[in-house]
Design a protein around this motif. Structure first.
Motif, mmCIF file in Angstrom:
data_model
loop_
_atom_site.group_PDB
_atom_site.id
_atom_site.type_symbol
_atom_site.label_atom_id
_atom_site.label_comp_id
_atom_site.label_asym_id
_atom_site.label_seq_id
_atom_site.Cartn_x
_atom_site.Cartn_y
_atom_site.Cartn_z
ATOM 1 N N GLU A 55 0.883 -1.161 0.000
ATOM 2 C CA GLU A 55 0.000 0.000 0.000
ATOM 3 C C GLU A 55 0.919 1.209 0.000
ATOM 4 O O GLU A 55 1.710 1.386 0.919
ATOM 5 C CB GLU A 55 -0.907 0.004 1.230
ATOM 6 N N THR A 57 1.564 5.366 -0.602
ATOM 7 C CA THR A 57 0.960 6.699 -0.572
ATOM 8 C C THR A 57 1.943 7.705 -1.163
ATOM 9 O O THR A 57 3.112 7.717 -0.793
ATOM 10 C CB THR A 57 0.583 7.109 0.857
ATOM 11 N N ARG A 68 -3.149 7.239 -3.360
ATOM 12 C CA ARG A 68 -2.983 5.996 -2.608
ATOM 13 C C ARG A 68 -3.079 4.823 -3.587
ATOM 14 O O ARG A 68 -4.006 4.757 -4.387
ATOM 15 C CB ARG A 68 -4.046 5.871 -1.524
ATOM 16 N N ARG A 70 -2.648 0.437 -4.196
ATOM 17 C CA ARG A 70 -2.552 -0.935 -3.693
ATOM 18 C C ARG A 70 -2.098 -1.797 -4.861
ATOM 19 O O ARG A 70 -2.582 -1.634 -5.985
ATOM 20 C CB ARG A 70 -3.904 -1.448 -3.197
#
Length: 201
Positions: A55, A57, A68, A70
């Motif tokens: 994850e 950012t 963001r 993933r």
């Protein structure tokens, strides 16, 4: 510098003799440090750093903007980060979701700009779905201060459909430039309801 106390009968000899006694000590102290910081001959760069199930950012310079991501993995290669595998991203402005991004891979370039082989984007305001480029058509650039640049685009929205080449737009599609545009606008309403989750036409 080493200083020795001068004896009247010794003159300057005490200073020289004292420095000579220090040489073995200084060599023993600094010689290992030279070998420690010297890269070995023929040394190759190690394998790239790979992180699984990430994850990520991203905080670009634009005030109030956060990305963001993933993905299955993130690989660092020569100072460039590649986020790949099952990738999904989201752009937030002042804490509110602005758009979603899906791509096979995203490269984070200097200046926090993004590059992808192709991408699908969902813009909430206006309920837009964009297909930015496609396999074999050229890369997509997402510049934090400008928006999208793609060699080809397909746009779908309740009140707009079509495709174009050499596409350039800000993130909200308020200002667009395109070559060979082929867009349709419904004369009496819309093509259908908004299908972007959380979006509004």
């Amino acid at each position: 510098m080493f200083w020795a106390r001068r004896h009247p009968s010794q003159g300057a000899w005490a200073k020289v003799k004292g420095v000579r006694r220090l040489w073995p000590f200084l060599l023993a102290l600094f010689l290992p440090l030279l070998f420690l910081f010297r890269p070995p001959r023929g040394a190759k760069e190690g394998p790239p750093v790979r992180l699984e199930g990430v994850e990520f950012t991203l905080f670009p310079e634009e005030e109030g903007v956060v990305w963001r991501f993933r993905a299955e993995a993130m690989v660092e290669e020569g100072g460039v980060f590649r986020i790949r595998g099952g990738l999904s991203g989201a752009r937030y402005v002042e804490g509110r979701l602005d758009l979603r991004l899906f791509a096979p891979e995203v490269v984070v370039e200097p200046g926090d700009n993004l590059r992808a082989p192709y991408a699908r984007v969902e813009i909430l305001k206006g309920c837009y779905r964009l297909e930015l480029s496609a396999p074999g058509k050229g890369e997509v650039l997402i510049r934090q201060k400008e928006g999208f640049l793609a060699p080809w685009v397909r746009v779908e929205a309740p009140n707009l459909r079509g495709e174009a080449r050499d596409f350039r737009s800000d993130f909200g599609l308020q200002t667009m430039e395109a070559g060979s545009p082929r867009f349709e606008f419904p004369a009496g309403g819309s093509f259908g309801p908004c299908t972007v989750e959380g979006g509004s036409a």
